[in-house]
Design a protein around this motif. Structure first.
Motif, short mmCIF file in Angstrom:
data_model
loop_
_atom_site.label_atom_id
_atom_site.label_comp_id
_atom_site.label_asym_id
_atom_site.label_seq_id
_atom_site.Cartn_x
_atom_site.Cartn_y
_atom_site.Cartn_z
N HIS A 175 0.50 -1.32 0.07
CA HIS A 175 0.03 0.26 -0.04
C HIS A 175 0.80 1.79 0.05
CE1 HIS A 175 -3.72 -1.80 0.06
NE2 HIS A 175 -3.09 -2.51 1.22
N MET A 176 1.48 1.16 0.35
CA MET A 176 3.00 2.60 0.22
C MET A 176 3.50 2.90 -0.99
SD MET A 176 6.19 2.96 0.00
CE MET A 176 7.51 2.36 0.80
N LYS A 177 3.63 1.61 -1.21
CA LYS A 177 3.91 1.37 -2.71
C LYS A 177 3.17 2.00 -3.78
CE LYS A 177 8.16 -1.05 -3.47
NZ LYS A 177 8.89 -1.58 -4.24
N ASN A 178 1.62 1.80 -3.34
CA ASN A 178 0.45 2.90 -4.15
C ASN A 178 0.22 3.64 -3.35
OD1 ASN A 178 0.22 1.18 -6.14
ND2 ASN A 178 -1.29 -0.48 -4.92
N PHE A 179 0.98 4.57 -2.19
CA PHE A 179 0.25 5.32 -1.87
C PHE A 179 -0.73 5.15 -0.59
CE2 PHE A 179 -0.47 10.67 -1.86
CZ PHE A 179 1.20 10.98 -1.38
N ALA A 180 -0.73 4.66 -0.30
CA ALA A 180 -2.33 4.31 0.52
C ALA A 180 -1.96 4.88 1.72
CB ALA A 180 -2.93 3.11 -0.01
N LYS A 187 -4.48 2.35 4.22
CA LYS A 187 -3.94 1.51 4.72
C LYS A 187 -3.04 0.56 5.11
CE LYS A 187 -7.25 0.50 0.87
NZ LYS A 187 -7.40 0.29 -0.90
N MET A 188 -2.00 1.26 4.70
CA MET A 188 -0.57 1.16 5.06
C MET A 188 -0.41 1.21 6.26
SD MET A 188 2.90 2.81 5.21
CE MET A 188 2.51 4.03 5.72
N MET A 189 -1.12 2.09 7.02
CA MET A 189 -1.29 2.18 8.79
C MET A 189 -1.95 1.38 8.82
SD MET A 189 0.64 5.30 9.80
CE MET A 189 -0.09 5.99 11.00
N ILE A 190 -3.43 1.00 8.98
CA ILE A 190 -3.85 -0.92 8.98
C ILE A 190 -3.14 -1.14 9.43
CG2 ILE A 190 -5.91 -1.64 8.99
CD1 ILE A 190 -7.06 0.54 7.41
N TRP A 191 -2.06 -2.22 8.27
CA TRP A 191 -1.84 -3.43 8.11
C TRP A 191 -0.21 -3.31 9.31
CZ3 TRP A 191 -3.63 -7.39 6.47
CH2 TRP A 191 -4.36 -8.03 5.73
#
Lengths: 209, 111
Positions: free
Chosen positions: A92-97, A100-104
């Motif tokens: 998600h980091m690579k997709n600029f999300a 979502k990154m924080m949730i994971w």
């Protein structure tokens, strides 16, 4: 590209973890550190292997008496799954999300705490049930040093990821903090790499005798 | 530092391609995770079943561990990607030194 640049989904680079000079340096330096960590853990493994079951007299418990399959299996599953969830975070980091990154990352941290809790229970159990304390035998010292060092790494990794999450909570993703998240996830994977050898060499080979 | 020029004049096309590539990579990650879980279960099973001799179990589970670590390093830690020459050198040097230490402690030094 510059670290301070405000980026959008469209302008976010394909490899944000390596798109600034600072990021490249972090990436290289961190892998050098991991190479050093490999040597560190290898010497602890070597010490454990040569001192395994070396106890002063027969009242002391040996590896095959104290380790149990279910506890080790659950701990292994927790840590292995947390490795996958941090891969999801980097996806998600690579997709600029950012959300979502924080949730994971949050799920990764929870699984890490689960693992740490099990380890604390395990050590407590060994001390009170078997009298297997740090100073009771050479075997026990080597065991607690190796597994405890790994546990300390888990503890540090949890603090690291949590600190990153709290510090960047309101910032969102940019090229300044993306490499930081990436490097922290590399550290987390490395902890799992070490655990693969611990559960194999210490626990499974210990149960075999 | 200015680098990483856009690879296409239309950034949207590039973006779509990148997104697809990311999805595909994530699928590979999930597959390697499934294999790792599977290898872990096999390793625990051969120990728990008690039907095998130690001379079989020990090399076998060590091999499973080595395979799992390769999955971790090359997929989860992206060492299969381009630009990991220096990381590979650092890690394999560390691994080599580590193996020598283990070998020395287990054979040359005795207690």
């Amino acid at each position: 590209m510059q670290a301070e640049e405000k980026l959008t989904y469209e302008t976010w680079p394909a490899s944000p973890e390596k798109s600034t000079l600072e990021a490249k340096n972090k990436f290289l330096g961190f892998w050098l550190f991991l190479g050093g960590e490999t040597v560190l853990f290898a010497s602890l493994f070597a010490t454990y292997l040569s001192l395994k079951d070396k106890v002063p007299d027969s009242t002391h418990h040996l590896a095959k008496d104290i380790f149990s399959v279910p506890l080790t299996l659950v701990a292994t599953m927790l840590l292995l799954t947390s490795s996958l969830t941090s891969v999801y975070a980097m996806y998600h980091m690579k997709n600029f999300a950012f959300k979502k990154m924080m949730i994971w990352l949050g799920i990764t941290v929870l699984l890490g705490f689960g693992f740490l809790g099990l380890e604390i229970y395990e050590f407590n159990h060994y001390v009170h049930e078997y009298g297997h304390t740090f100073t009771s035998s050479a075997f026990a010292s080597a065991f607690y040093t190796l597994v405890g060092f790994h546990g300390a790494h888990v503890c540090f990794g949890l603090g690291w990821i949590l600190a990153l999450m709290i510090r960047n909570y309101k910032r969102g993703l940019n090229l300044y903090n993306a490499p930081k998240f990436y490097v922290a996830s590399l550290y987390w994977h490395f902890i799992d790499v070490v655990w693969v050898f611990i559960f194999t060499v210490v626990y499974l080979m210990g149960m075999v005798g | 530092m200015t680098n990483q020029p856009l690879s296409s004049s239309n950034p949207r096309v590039d973006l779509e391609y990148r997104r697809k590539k990311n999805v595909e990579e994530m699928r590979h990650q999930v597959i390697s995770f499934t294999l790792m879980i599977f290898l872990t279960f096999i390793a625990f099973a051969v120990v728990a079943l008690k039907g095998f001799t130690a001379s079989f179990i020990v090399p076998f589970i060590l091999l499973l561990a080595a395979v799992q670590v390769v999955f971790q390093l090359f997929y989860f830690m992206h060492m299969s990607h381009k630009g990991h020459e220096a990381p590979s050198m650092f890690l394999f040097t560390g691994l080599f030194l580590g193996l020598v230490i283990v070998l020395a402690f287990m054979t040359i030094i005795w207690w």
